[in-house]
Structures are given as C-alpha cells and as structure tokens.
Design an enzyme around this catalytic site. Structure first.
Site, mmCIF file in Angstrom:
data_model
loop_
_atom_site.group_PDB
_atom_site.id
_atom_site.type_symbol
_atom_site.label_atom_id
_atom_site.label_comp_id
_atom_site.label_asym_id
_atom_site.label_seq_id
_atom_site.Cartn_x
_atom_site.Cartn_y
_atom_site.Cartn_z
ATOM 1 N N PHE A 123 11.746 55.905 36.518
ATOM 2 C CA PHE A 123 10.222 55.834 36.175
ATOM 3 C C PHE A 123 10.071 54.877 34.985
ATOM 4 O O PHE A 123 10.532 55.034 33.791
ATOM 5 C CB PHE A 123 9.515 56.903 35.892
ATOM 6 N N GLU A 127 8.278 50.975 26.762
ATOM 7 C CA GLU A 127 8.738 49.260 26.419
ATOM 8 C C GLU A 127 9.332 49.435 24.878
ATOM 9 O O GLU A 127 8.790 50.329 24.291
ATOM 10 C CB GLU A 127 7.641 48.412 26.576
ATOM 11 N N TRP A 156 14.733 52.562 27.479
ATOM 12 C CA TRP A 156 14.878 53.865 27.664
ATOM 13 C C TRP A 156 14.653 54.327 28.954
ATOM 14 O O TRP A 156 14.167 55.551 29.107
ATOM 15 C CB TRP A 156 13.894 54.859 26.453
ATOM 16 N N ILE A 157 15.225 53.723 29.933
ATOM 17 C CA ILE A 157 14.710 54.181 31.340
ATOM 18 C C ILE A 157 16.035 55.330 31.850
ATOM 19 O O ILE A 157 17.032 54.425 31.940
ATOM 20 C CB ILE A 157 14.533 52.968 32.299
ATOM 21 N N GLY A 242 5.572 65.884 35.400
ATOM 22 C CA GLY A 242 6.807 65.747 34.858
ATOM 23 C C GLY A 242 7.079 66.456 33.615
ATOM 24 O O GLY A 242 8.129 66.960 33.389
ATOM 25 N N GLN A 336 24.568 78.522 14.385
ATOM 26 C CA GLN A 336 24.815 79.059 13.216
ATOM 27 C C GLN A 336 25.494 80.532 13.754
ATOM 28 O O GLN A 336 26.311 80.953 12.872
ATOM 29 C CB GLN A 336 23.608 79.492 12.704
ATOM 30 N N GLU A 363 8.954 62.142 27.681
ATOM 31 C CA GLU A 363 7.706 62.493 28.392
ATOM 32 C C GLU A 363 6.367 62.917 27.811
ATOM 33 O O GLU A 363 5.940 63.750 28.047
ATOM 34 C CB GLU A 363 7.995 63.463 29.751
ATOM 35 N N SER A 366 6.271 65.529 21.078
ATOM 36 C CA SER A 366 5.386 66.994 20.669
ATOM 37 C C SER A 366 4.153 66.485 20.098
ATOM 38 O O SER A 366 3.197 67.191 20.308
ATOM 39 C CB SER A 366 6.125 67.653 19.688
ATOM 40 N N GLU A 367 4.062 65.258 19.383
ATOM 41 C CA GLU A 367 2.781 64.989 18.633
ATOM 42 C C GLU A 367 1.746 64.500 19.943
ATOM 43 O O GLU A 367 0.452 64.871 19.811
ATOM 44 C CB GLU A 367 2.989 63.803 17.699
HETATM 45 N N1 CAA Z 1 -4.070 62.902 32.943
HETATM 46 C C1 CAA Z 1 -4.676 62.199 33.633
HETATM 47 N N2 CAA Z 1 -5.257 61.119 33.204
HETATM 48 C C2 CAA Z 1 -5.207 60.783 31.872
HETATM 49 C C3 CAA Z 1 -4.410 61.768 31.010
HETATM 50 C C4 CAA Z 1 -3.703 62.747 31.541
HETATM 51 N N3 CAA Z 1 -2.958 63.601 30.886
HETATM 52 N N4 CAA Z 1 -4.315 61.143 29.672
HETATM 53 C C5 CAA Z 1 -5.314 60.006 29.628
HETATM 54 N N5 CAA Z 1 -5.938 59.964 31.078
HETATM 55 C C6 CAA Z 1 -6.784 58.744 31.616
HETATM 56 C C7 CAA Z 1 -7.838 58.872 30.933
HETATM 57 O O1 CAA Z 1 -8.853 59.837 31.626
HETATM 58 C C8 CAA Z 1 -8.514 57.641 30.902
HETATM 59 O O2 CAA Z 1 -8.995 57.175 32.247
HETATM 60 P P1 CAA Z 1 -10.566 56.481 32.171
HETATM 61 O O3 CAA Z 1 -10.523 55.319 31.418
HETATM 62 O O4 CAA Z 1 -10.403 56.247 33.694
HETATM 63 O O5 CAA Z 1 -11.179 57.639 31.822
HETATM 64 C C9 CAA Z 1 -7.024 56.922 30.789
HETATM 65 O O6 CAA Z 1 -6.038 57.482 31.196
HETATM 66 C C10 CAA Z 1 -6.829 56.104 29.161
HETATM 67 O O7 CAA Z 1 -6.646 57.642 28.654
HETATM 68 P P2 CAA Z 1 -7.021 57.314 27.157
HETATM 69 O O8 CAA Z 1 -8.130 56.475 26.616
HETATM 70 O O9 CAA Z 1 -7.096 58.803 26.783
HETATM 71 O O10 CAA Z 1 -5.927 56.495 26.360
HETATM 72 P P3 CAA Z 1 -5.133 56.775 24.917
HETATM 73 O O11 CAA Z 1 -4.494 55.451 24.794
HETATM 74 O O12 CAA Z 1 -6.306 56.952 23.961
HETATM 75 O O13 CAA Z 1 -4.031 58.042 25.283
HETATM 76 C C11 CAA Z 1 -1.954 59.143 25.769
HETATM 77 C C12 CAA Z 1 -3.313 58.356 26.164
HETATM 78 C C13 CAA Z 1 -2.612 60.284 26.095
HETATM 79 C C14 CAA Z 1 -1.625 59.041 24.218
HETATM 80 C C15 CAA Z 1 -0.971 58.434 26.687
HETATM 81 O O14 CAA Z 1 -0.636 56.901 26.185
HETATM 82 C C16 CAA Z 1 0.312 58.958 26.620
HETATM 83 O O15 CAA Z 1 0.277 60.056 27.393
HETATM 84 N N6 CAA Z 1 1.335 58.651 25.886
HETATM 85 C C17 CAA Z 1 2.517 59.215 26.088
HETATM 86 C C18 CAA Z 1 3.428 58.305 26.951
HETATM 87 C C19 CAA Z 1 4.680 59.109 27.647
HETATM 88 O O16 CAA Z 1 4.511 60.449 27.858
HETATM 89 N N7 CAA Z 1 5.619 58.489 27.830
HETATM 90 C C20 CAA Z 1 6.882 58.886 28.412
HETATM 91 C C21 CAA Z 1 7.599 57.951 28.946
HETATM 92 S S1 CAA Z 1 8.297 58.273 30.527
HETATM 93 C C22 CAA Z 1 9.806 59.303 30.207
HETATM 94 O O17 CAA Z 1 10.004 59.710 29.148
HETATM 95 C C23 CAA Z 1 10.496 59.395 31.581
HETATM 96 C C24 CAA Z 1 12.126 59.664 31.189
HETATM 97 O O18 CAA Z 1 12.781 58.807 31.592
HETATM 98 C C25 CAA Z 1 12.517 61.086 30.845
#
Ligand code: CAA
Length: 379
Positions: A123, A127, A156-157, A242, A336, A363, A366-367
């Site tokens: 997934f 970036e 970090w894929i 996830g 510990q 994924e 925490s923040e």
């Molecule tokens: N579920 C469904 N839709 C969501 C959502 C959610 N949890 N969070 C946001 N959306 C939708 C919103 O409804 C919005 O859609 P519309 O414009 O159509 O209404 C759109 O997404 C944009 O959302 P925001 O305006 O809220 O965007 P933002 O930039 O303010 O915040 C964020 C988004 C929640 C911070 C998001 O960027 C996020 O979750 N960031 C973390 C990314 C992440 O989890 N990365 C993990 C990488 S994958 C990985 O780790 C896999 C691995 O290898 C183990």
C-alpha cells in the site's frame, strides 16, 4: 455489544497460536538480527489462509469476519510482529481495498492472487515529504488519455520488495487538491518501476520496508480504483480498517510481552522467593493484565462494528491509539520485570519493545488518531 467468541473464532485463535509457536518462533532472533524476510513462513501463512482472511471465497479468501482477523493478528503478533505487519498490510489495506472498491475484472485479476498468498500486496501512500500530511502527494499520475504516466517516490513501504502488486496513490489534478488524487494498481516488473533502498529499522526488522521509485511508468486507465479523483478517499477508507489490524498487532505485542513476564516472574527467584511474590512485581503484572484487557475490548469493539457495517472510524482510531500506547508501556514493563535478562535478545521482550514503537507511528501516528477521534466527537 456481544463480546462472546464463537467456536469458529476460538478455532481461528488456536490455529494462529499454533502457527506462531511452531513456525514463527523458531529462528525469530536470527531473522530479527539479520533483518531477513520470513519467506518460508509467509508462504505457509498463505497456505493456511492467513493472507486473505476476510476476502470472499469467490476470490480465494477465507470469507471470515473482522473478529477472526483480529484474533489471528493478536496471536501472531504475540510472537512475531514482522510477520503480522506483512499479514496486516496484505489483508486489511490491499485485499480489503480491492474487494470493497475494485471492479470485477480487477478482483479476478489481482485479488485472487493476493488472497491466496500467490503474491503479496503493498500500500503505497507515504512519501519522503508526505507521512501524516497525506494529501500533500508529490507523486504524479498524469492523465494521458487511455493511460496514466506515474512519476515520483514512495517511502517506508511495507512489503516493498516482496510484493508483486502495489496500490499506488498519486496526484492527477493538483488544482483539485485531495479530490484530484487517484489510486492505481501497479504490478512489479512494469517498466520504470524500481525498488529502492531497504530501511534498516529499529523494530519489525524481518519485514521488508523499502522506498519505491517510479519514472515514466505507464499504467492503463483500467487499473485505477474507483472514479477519477477517488484515490484519497480510497486511502482514508482503507486505512480505517487497517487501523483495526494494527491495533490488534499492538495488542498482541503487549500480550506477548505480558505472557513472557508472567512466566518469568514465577521462575526467577530473588531475596529467597519467586519474584512474583514481591508486591512490586504483582502490581506491574496486575496493571498490565488490566490495561491489555481494556485494549482488547476496544479492538473487539472496532472489529464488531466493522462486521455489522456500522461506522467504525472513531472506534478504530481509539483502538489503535490505546493499544499502541499500551504496547509501548507494557513491553517496557516486561523488560523491567526481566531485569538484565530483559535487555538481551534471547528473552524476546527487548524485541517486542522495539517492535511496539512502530505501532504508534504507522497507519497514522498516535497524534493523527487523536485528530481523527476529535473530529468524530463533533461530527
Ligand atoms: N475516513 C474516510 N474519509 C476520510 C477520513 C477517514 N478517516 N479522513 C478524512 N477523510 C476524507 C474527508 O472526508 C475529506 O473528503 P471530502 O473532501 O470529500 O469531504 C478528505 O478525506 C480530506 O480530509 P481532510 O480535509 O480531513 O484532510 P486533512 O488533510 O485535513 O487530514 C488526515 C487528513 C486525517 C490527517 C489524513 O491525511 C491522515 O489520515 N493522515 C495519516 C496518513 C496515514 O495514516 N498514513 C499511513 C501510511 S500507510 C502505512 O503505514 C501502511 C504500512 O505500510 C504499515
């Protein structure tokens, strides 16, 4: 909410526990030391149905519910969090995403291979400059009529090298911001698609984490998931599920460390008695057991909500936030309790402590989970 487990659930839990004890525990310290991918073990996970647990049997999956999946994730993570992240990404990000949002043709072509473990999925959202701020995609998927031209770097894929099928998130129309992002199915071997640097990690060392490089990679339009511009929604929706998987992983890491500490406390003696007889140790174990049980209930709740097709965004974020904090804390306590032995590799708890840290980061940190929870409070 019904937290009772069925006979089938208990059978899945036992099968996962046996697999972890018999197949994952042997050689785990060496695989961690050498950062060696557990290829043989992953093959067996596929044969046993752990790689496509929730996928419909129509596409080669196990047709199980999310509760079964978290039970298996917990048991496997108690022993080997590297194996469980490989499993989690394949099940809840790649297979789930394809089954929920892919076309029939995409499912037939890609999902069956992923669900049976014939190949692994990756997934590709993060970036170099877009981790938490996932809408800031620098990777581009330029619309060229009947294909997209993909350029950029993913970081970090998980399963970066070992996967055959990647879900790649990229920006098509920058003016539309997150609504101009697409998710494309990209196969390994496509010209211009290269596996980059392998990360040398603190924990989950046996899972392979790579950067992926895309230079003028041509991807046919039929490989896009959903409508034009659905890619960010796809990523967010998939990550909601996830996060239940990673919460279960964190729970397993915490529970694994607790089980080792409980056993050790009844073997090790100091001041003329088992260390379990010392109230200082009893209090630690009692607190660990209580908080781990609380994390387990949050994980089960999120899984049940998903199975009942109810809104689980907040429940998943709460489960991941709490279980990952408990994993970091409980593994530190387990080290510990083990004292000097806890600091050396053969006693396993130091590895679990290193493995726990990533559950607070990937994924969604925490923040980010707190942000998701807070937004849901006023939705
Ligand atoms: N579920 C469904 N839709 C969501 C959502 C959610 N949890 N969070 C946001 N959306 C939708 C919103 O409804 C919005 O859609 P519309 O414009 O159509 O209404 C759109 O997404 C944009 O959302 P925001 O305006 O809220 O965007 P933002 O930039 O303010 O915040 C964020 C988004 C929640 C911070 C998001 O960027 C996020 O979750 N960031 C973390 C990314 C992440 O989890 N990365 C993990 C990488 S994958 C990985 O780790 C896999 C691995 O290898 C183990």
């Amino acid at each position: 909410m019904n937290f009772n487990l069925s006979e089938e659930h208990l059978a899945v839990k036992e099968a996962a526990r046996d697999f972890a004890q018999n197949e994952l525990l042997p050689g785990i310290v060496e695989r961690d030391n050498e950062a060696r991918f557990p290829a043989e073990q992953v093959k067996k996970m596929g044969e046993l149905g752990f790689l496509g647990m929730m996928v419909s049997p129509d596409y080669g999956g196990g047709g199980m519910d999310t509760v079964s999946y978290v039970l298996a994730m917990e048991e496997i993570s108690k022993i080997d969090a590297s194996a469980s992240v490989i499993m989690s990404v394949n099940n809840s990000l790649v297979c789930y995403g394809l089954e929920a949002f892919g076309t029939e043709e995409q499912k037939q072509t890609y999902l069956t291979r992923l669900a049976t473990g014939e190949t692994l999925g990756a997934f590709c959202l993060s970036e170099p400059e877009a981790g938490s701020d996932a809408t800031s995609q620098a990777t581009t998927a330029e619309d060229k009529g009947d294909y997209y031209l993909v350029n950029g770097t993913k970081n970090w894929i998980t399963n970066g090298n070992s996967s055959g099928i990647c879900l790649v998130i990229a920006q098509t129309d920058r003016e539309k911001k997150h609504r101009g992002i697409n998710c494309l199915i990209v196969e390994k071997g496509t010209p211009g698609f290269v596996v980059g640097k392998k990360e040398d990690k603190m924990g989950i060392r046996a899972s392979d984490t790579h950067s992926l490089l895309f230079t003028d990679v041509k991807i046919p339009k039929e490989n896009r998931i959903g409508e034009d511009g659905f890619g960010f929604k796809f990523a967010m929706s998939t990550l909601n599920g996830g996060r239940i998987g990673i919460a279960a992983q964190a729970l397993g890491i915490a529970a694994g460390a607790y089980e080792l500490a409980l056993k050790y406390s009844q073997e090790r003696k100091s001041f003329g008695k088992q260390i379990f007889e010392h109230q200082a140790i009893q209090f630690k174990l009692a607190e660990m057991a209580t908080k781990i049980e609380a994390a387990r209930l949050l994980v089960y709740k999120a899984a049940r909500l998903k199975d009942e097709h109810k809104d689980y965004i907040q429940a998943a974020a709460m489960a991941k936030l709490f279980a990952s904090e408990i994993a970091m804390w409980a593994t530190t306590e387990a080290v510990q309790i083990h004292g000097g032995y806890g600091y050396v590799k053969e006693f396993h708890v130091e590895r679990l402590m290193r493995d726990a840290k990533i559950t607070q980061i990937y994924e969604g940190t925490s923040e980010i989970q707190k942000l998701v929870i807070a937004r849901e409070l006023i939705r």
